[in-house]
Scaffold this active site. Structure first.
Site, mmCIF file in Angstrom:
data_model
loop_
_atom_site.group_PDB
_atom_site.id
_atom_site.type_symbol
_atom_site.label_atom_id
_atom_site.label_comp_id
_atom_site.label_asym_id
_atom_site.label_seq_id
_atom_site.Cartn_x
_atom_site.Cartn_y
_atom_site.Cartn_z
ATOM 1 N N GLU A 36 0.803 -1.222 0.000
ATOM 2 C CA GLU A 36 0.000 0.000 0.000
ATOM 3 C C GLU A 36 0.840 1.277 0.000
ATOM 4 O O GLU A 36 0.296 2.373 -0.172
ATOM 5 C CB GLU A 36 -0.933 0.017 1.216
ATOM 6 C CG GLU A 36 -2.020 -1.037 1.208
ATOM 7 C CD GLU A 36 -1.604 -2.390 1.771
ATOM 8 O OE1 GLU A 36 -2.481 -3.214 2.065
ATOM 9 O OE2 GLU A 36 -0.376 -2.628 1.912
ATOM 10 N N LYS A 74 -2.973 -11.714 24.380
ATOM 11 C CA LYS A 74 -3.435 -11.136 25.636
ATOM 12 C C LYS A 74 -3.687 -12.264 26.624
ATOM 13 O O LYS A 74 -4.660 -13.017 26.509
ATOM 14 C CB LYS A 74 -4.690 -10.298 25.441
ATOM 15 C CG LYS A 74 -4.960 -9.371 26.630
ATOM 16 C CD LYS A 74 -5.935 -8.269 26.298
ATOM 17 C CE LYS A 74 -5.976 -7.227 27.402
ATOM 18 N NZ LYS A 74 -6.883 -6.098 27.078
#
Length: 521
Positions: free
Chosen positions: A313, A412
């Site tokens: 990109e 996490k």
């Protein structure tokens, strides 16, 4: 004052006018072929003229299916120079993905190497096929050299708007269907100038550049265009990416600059003996974060590796992890800078999200949307025009970017974050380990826990308990992986990057089968 548009054909014309006697060299399975820049530019003019005569119009998409060859370079120069849009196809993609890209790009022509033609899917009736090498054996198939020979060697490139698309590159598609990113002439010329700056690639006429990164991957990171602009000798290695072939080409050509993904350079680092590569001044390795052990190994070999960071990109270069000339850093501090992604090129702005820590960017070389996706309808872009990279990062006071992990790869555990990239780097410090990758697995108590997939060096043995002991002395106790799986190879994408989607699938499979003795639990 007349504002001249920034167009790719200006680089082509410059190469022929100022560096006509410079050489471009292309390797094939049979050996090396070379031509001068003057000859190259004449062939590019012929090809451009022939494509126009064949009915290719402004905005038409011309897809290519080839390695880093002289013909592929000619196409990368000729197609955009007539206002058409070159769409390079990844030769490693599955036929279903190739069909999708050809259809999504709305290609009208596919130019393919004869040796790769059997990998192509069936083409729609309206898509014409042009074959490079061999003999076209169907009336609807065109022969590349015959087509080119019918073109005008004095063809004048048309003046087109600089915001016209010149290349339509597709992302790897590891998390869904490939997405198209259109590079404009303006962004491509700017990118060529920016990557050539002294503190980045520093291309010069004296250079010999060898891009091992495929030209279908973001235009070989723009290296062919920058080489022509600077007048450097450009060496195209064709299909040669085996480590023995790589070092042979680098040594034969006395290369000064090279680039490629970590996978192929890992293999170079494992060769028992290397030829004289002292001519190399820079090797850019990008596509995945580098480890300290990787950089240390190439320091030992005397090969000057720097970490490159970019995205399809962004056309694609964003930054490189080089140590600034004015830096007084040494030892561990110097290595820390080399392990970072460095400072972005001029005019590319970066920031991190205040909540997630996600790295975001914007600039004249950064796309504002994906092909055929309306502006504002894709959550990849913020409301104020920044592109979300998907990387968790921190930015130092002096602007140095350090990628911590991918947003989807952060683990996490019990409310605390574990970086899968940093944990894999620690695991790879064990001398018996060739490579490691870490992903999250679900855990009833902690939510998520790290699972490590590990490849041992040839002839080495190691137990999970020994590896955990090694890791425990280097990270917080709760970072030590609960699952350690020894495997023969890390899954890779079609671009040679770690395929964490495939690794997660392995973890999922492992979670749903009975425990087997000796698995490293």
């Amino acid at each position: 004052m007349m504002n001249e548009p920034l167009l790719l054909h200006s680089i082509v014309e410059r190469a022929g006018r100022f560096f006509g006697d410079q050489r471009v060299i292309g390797y094939t399975d049979e050996g090396a072929v070379e031509m001068t820049y003057a000859t190259l530019v004449t062939r590019v003019r012929r090809l451009a003229s022939a494509l126009v005569r064949a009915g290719v119009q402004t905005g038409d998409r011309v897809a290519t299916f080839a390695w880093n060859t002289l013909e592929h370079l000619e196409l990368h120069l000729a197609v955009p120079s007539i206002g058409a849009v070159l769409t390079p196809l990844n030769v490693r993609l599955h036929t279903d993905a190739l069909s999708y890209v050809i259809d999504h790009a709305e290609a009208t022509i596919v130019v393919a190497e004869q040796s790769l033609a059997d990998r192509l899917p069936s083409l729609p009736p309206h898509v014409r096929l042009v074959l490079i090498g061999g003999q076209a054996d169907a009336s609807e198939t065109l022969d590349y050299e015959r087509l080119l020979s019918e073109g005008d060697p004095d063809f004048s490139f048309p003046r087109i708007p600089e915001e016209s698309a010149c290349t339509l590159c597709y992302t790897g598609g590891t998390t869904g269907l490939p997405k198209g990113v259109a590079y404009t002439h303006r962004s491509t010329v700017l990118h060529t100038l920016l990557q050539s700056l002294p503190d980045y690639y520093a291309f010069a006429e004296a250079d010999v550049t060898v891009p091992f990164v495929p030209i279908f991957h973001a235009n070989a990171w723009g290296i062919p265009y920058a080489s022509l602009m600077a007048g450097a000798r450009l060496v195209l290695p064709g299909p040669l990416t085996a480590p023995e072939d790589m070092v042979r080409v680098l040594a034969e050509q006395r290369a000064t600059f090279s680039a490629g993904v970590p996978t192929i350079w890992h293999d170079v680092g494992r060769l028992p003996q290397l030829p004289d590569l002292s001519s190399l001044r820079m090797v850019v390795v990008g596509g995945a974060p580098l480890s300290e052990r990787f950089l240390t190994r190439f320091d030992e070999l005397g090969i000057p590796v720097v970490q490159g960071f970019g995205m399809t990109e962004a056309n694609p270069l964003v930054s490189i992890g080089s140590v600034p000339a004015r830096s007084r850093a040494s030892g561990a501090d110097r290595m820390r800078i080399r392990l970072s992604q460095g400072r972005p090129v001029p005019f590319v702005d970066v920031r991190t999200d205040s909540v997630s820590g996600e790295l975001q960017m914007r600039g004249p070389t950064v796309t504002a949307r994906y092909h055929r996706v309306p502006v504002g309808s894709d959550d990849k872009f913020t409301g104020d025009g920044w592109m979300r990279t998907g990387d968790v990062a921190d930015i130092s006071e002096d602007g140095v970017v350090r990628i911590i992990d991918r947003t989807k790869d952060m683990i996490k555990s019990g409310g605390e974050w574990i970086s899968s990239v940093e944990l894999a780097d620690v695991i790879e410090t064990h001398p018996s380990i060739a490579e490691a990758v870490v992903v999250a697995v679900e855990d009833d108590r902690w939510g998520e826990r790290p699972a490590a997939f590990v490849v041992l060096r040839h002839g080495e043995t190691l137990t999970a308990a020994s590896l955990r002991e090694h890791v425990a002395g280097r990270v917080a106790k709760w970072w030590v992986p609960d699952v350690i799986q020894f495997i023969t190879a890390i899954p890779r994408t079609s671009l040679g990057k770690l395929d964490k989607k495939a690794v997660r699938a392995l973890a999922e499979q492992r979670a749903h089968r009975p425990q087997e003795k000796g698995e490293g639990l």
